[in-house]
Write a protein that holds these residues in place. Sequence first.
Motif, PDB file in Angstrom:
ATOM      1  N   ARG A 221       0.842  -1.188   0.000  1.00  0.00           N
ATOM      2  CA  ARG A 221       0.000   0.000   0.000  1.00  0.00           C
ATOM      3  C   ARG A 221       0.879   1.240   0.000  1.00  0.00           C
ATOM      4  NH1 ARG A 221      -3.268   0.866   5.216  1.00  0.00           N
ATOM      5  NH2 ARG A 221      -1.763   2.501   5.666  1.00  0.00           N
ATOM      6  N   ILE A 222       0.687   2.065  -0.990  1.00  0.00           N
ATOM      7  CA  ILE A 222       1.497   3.279  -1.095  1.00  0.00           C
ATOM      8  C   ILE A 222       0.748   4.405  -0.391  1.00  0.00           C
ATOM      9  CG2 ILE A 222       2.593   4.874  -2.720  1.00  0.00           C
ATOM     10  CD1 ILE A 222       3.803   2.070  -2.855  1.00  0.00           C
TER      11      ILE A 222
ATOM     12  N   ASP B 102       0.357   7.692  -0.095  1.00  0.00           N
ATOM     13  CA  ASP B 102       0.773   8.913  -0.798  1.00  0.00           C
ATOM     14  C   ASP B 102      -0.277  10.013  -0.728  1.00  0.00           C
ATOM     15  OD1 ASP B 102      -1.077   7.596  -2.326  1.00  0.00           O
ATOM     16  OD2 ASP B 102       0.012   7.741  -4.207  1.00  0.00           O
TER      17      ASP B 102
ATOM     18  N   SER C 190       5.288  13.197  -1.609  1.00  0.00           N
ATOM     19  CA  SER C 190       5.284  11.906  -2.300  1.00  0.00           C
ATOM     20  C   SER C 190       5.853  12.075  -3.704  1.00  0.00           C
ATOM     21  CB  SER C 190       3.857  11.364  -2.408  1.00  0.00           C
ATOM     22  OG  SER C 190       3.321  11.182  -1.123  1.00  0.00           O
TER      23      SER C 190
ATOM     24  N   VAL D   6       8.102   5.685  -5.488  1.00  0.00           N
ATOM     25  CA  VAL D   6       7.186   4.546  -5.668  1.00  0.00           C
ATOM     26  C   VAL D   6       7.911   3.474  -6.481  1.00  0.00           C
ATOM     27  CG1 VAL D   6       4.988   3.773  -6.641  1.00  0.00           C
ATOM     28  CG2 VAL D   6       5.139   6.036  -5.559  1.00  0.00           C
TER      29      VAL D   6
ATOM     30  N   ARG E  99      -3.068   2.382  -3.861  1.00  0.00           N
ATOM     31  CA  ARG E  99      -2.519   3.721  -3.642  1.00  0.00           C
ATOM     32  C   ARG E  99      -3.557   4.583  -2.960  1.00  0.00           C
ATOM     33  NH1 ARG E  99       1.811   5.285  -8.023  1.00  0.00           N
ATOM     34  NH2 ARG E  99       1.692   7.169  -6.774  1.00  0.00           N
TER      35      ARG E  99
END
Length: 441
Positions: free
Chosen positions: A39-40, A42, A48, A53, A72
């Motif tokens: 899970r990003i 951002d 970010s 990434v 995301r």
Amino acid sequence: MTTTRFAPSPTGYIHVGNLRTALMNYLIARKAGGTFILRIDDTDPERSKEEYVDAIKQDMEWLGLHWDRIERQSDRLDRYAEAADKLREMDRFYEAFETPTELDLKRKKQLNMGKPPVYDRAALNLSDAEKEALRAERGNGVWRFKLDHERIEWTDGILGDISIDAASVSDPVLIRGDGQVLYTIASVVDDTEMGVTDVVRGSDHVTNTATQIQIIEALGGTCPRFAHHSLLTGPQGEALSKRLGTLALRDLREQGVQPMALLSLMARLGSSDPVELRSDMAELIDGFDVGRFGAASTKFDVQDLFPLTAKHLQALPLADVADAVAEAGVPAELAEPFWAMARENITTLGDLKGWWELCRDGAEPLIADEDRDFIAEAVALLPEGPFDGETWGAWTKAVKAATGRKGKGLFMPLRKALTGMERGPEMAALLPLLQVIRARG
Ligand code: GLU
């Protein structure tokens, strides 16, 4: 079904501390045959960066920590807005207008009076007209979640029973004045909607967990099991936070650290199990148990990665290192004997080049004055090529017979003359690889 996630913020390269979190979550999911989500996190558009990434994905792939799903947070902003509306309807969400300076002043006053620096909820007393006036003057306020002042309790997978008095914690800000959604609520919405069953993260998140438990409950979700691992320190117990920037996974890769060395260390460091080199991920998964990790801070010494790397490389067949051997300049027909000679004498694959240069160019001979005649005699006895695995034995036997030298007095001057070093590979394996012999007697 067991579902875990690793949730880095793409604001920098991931380092050994992040790896510990990633690995624990990965191993829990794999051991249970569950799902591992990357899970990003951002939600902060300024900090970010897309390049981070990409770098996170590359680092994870290098280590073999494959994810089943990638999510995301920037794609899910409407979900967070919905959750925020729900909290507003429930009267658990309020707007506050204090500036950072005002908050700072309040904290200092509280500390002076010996009180914990907890937000005093002054904003709850604002009338609609006062809020309107503040909004006109200062712009939108921040949105705080109104904690229930009761004890928040959970059984932590590492820390055991935890009980935190909610009154000792400030109502967390979930949305900033500029509308930016903060991690605390985004993470709760994601964990709940993605069916995350187990959350392992650093012990710096313990207070977050307390507030998140109340938010999850307010939103009608189910709390995952939480476990908080200790933070890493340097070998002397010194804080590592400032040096973590130099312990990025890509730097370690650059230095020649092997993934299995890194994984073997990080999957057991700080647990009651010994650190041993494992040969593959299956072995790491097999013996992993988050409950075996301790609460005390964990000492990490980057130097420990090198003996593990050396040991890992030693056990590899040529096929696994053929690219590195070729890159070092070794011709294909010599790759097999070269690797057999070099594998026990390297720490990282980066050391191959030096051994190949020795084979190709020879070394500046190291010859003591008292050995000059001896070396000249030995060189004269060197058989015609091509050399093979038997040459060294046959040659030194002949030299021994001719000179009467034996043991160290026989072998060491020859080694030094041929390699310029007192220590190194088996001479029987090295001799056939020496392309040029420049022993100048
Ligand atoms: N993005 C958060 C961090 O990197 C995730 C923490 C969590 O696992 O919930 O600290």
